[in-house]
Design an enzyme around this catalytic site. Sequence first.
Site, PDB file in Angstrom:
ATOM      1  CB  SER A 143      39.392  70.422  78.185  1.00 39.72           C
ATOM      2  OG  SER A 143      38.258  70.289  77.755  1.00 39.72           O
ATOM      3  CE1 TYR A 156      38.641  64.823  80.212  1.00 39.98           C
ATOM      4  CE2 TYR A 156      37.280  66.383  79.570  1.00 39.98           C
ATOM      5  CZ  TYR A 156      38.150  65.955  79.109  1.00 39.98           C
ATOM      6  OH  TYR A 156      38.862  66.688  78.217  1.00 39.98           O
TER       7      TYR A 156
END
Length: 255
Positions: A143, A156
């Site tokens: 990401s 995350y």
Amino acid sequence: MKLTDKVALITGSSQGIGAAIAQRFAAEGARVVINYNSNPDKAKEVLANIEAKGGTGFIVGANLGVVADVQRLISDSIAHFGRLDILVNNAGIEIHAPFWEATEADYDKVLAVNAKGVFFATQEMAKHLMATKRPGKIINMSSVHEDLPFPNFTAYCMSKGALKMMARNLSIELAPFGITINNIAPGAIQTPINTALLNDPVKLTALLGQIPLKRLGTTDDVANLAVFLASADSDYVTGSTYLVDGGLTWNYQEQ
Ligand code: BGC
């Protein structure tokens, strides 16, 4: 076709980015393993789309947060197609919570799927390729948040930061075996992981204002890059992260 005769496993491929990659890979000639955790019907839809276009796929249910499931996923894939050439560690989850409210269960869930599952899937894949003395490609769905802060998603971000170092380490450790490993770092892509954002016009408008290309990404935007990283076109590429974010990451502007 760029992936003729290859066998690819894409984790978390019943929906979102994973489903797009499975379908693109099949269109490029690969036989694909479609993996789901909780929704077999969606996996069947992906397989039906692939077969309607003359492609070949196989569905395996497995929770990437459970190492025994991960090992079974890899061994069932190899048993079905005889081998694996490409692993896309795509499955991932995020849980929104201010840091001081995040629970141990939330932390464990996010790190189990996003980091532990990737570690052990890659380990099984590497052992398979080494035992059969064949090169291979590993692609991690990271990401922009392997680098960029994302408040309220600290676990995350930690998991994606872990993938950055994993790719760098393994690019060295696996190179002697002809195994490359690279990360894709999507920005804001229209997928189920973003449902809350997509349904919040205020947040969505604010986010679009930060994306130089002025739109969310599509799953095909990401799948296009995945095809490159899975194909011989990327044979000299390893240990890198590729942003596919419409310019989001480098758009700091002082007003
Ligand atoms: C997250 C999305 C987020 C995007 C851009 C992704 O990694 O999964 O929720 O919108 O990054 O911030």
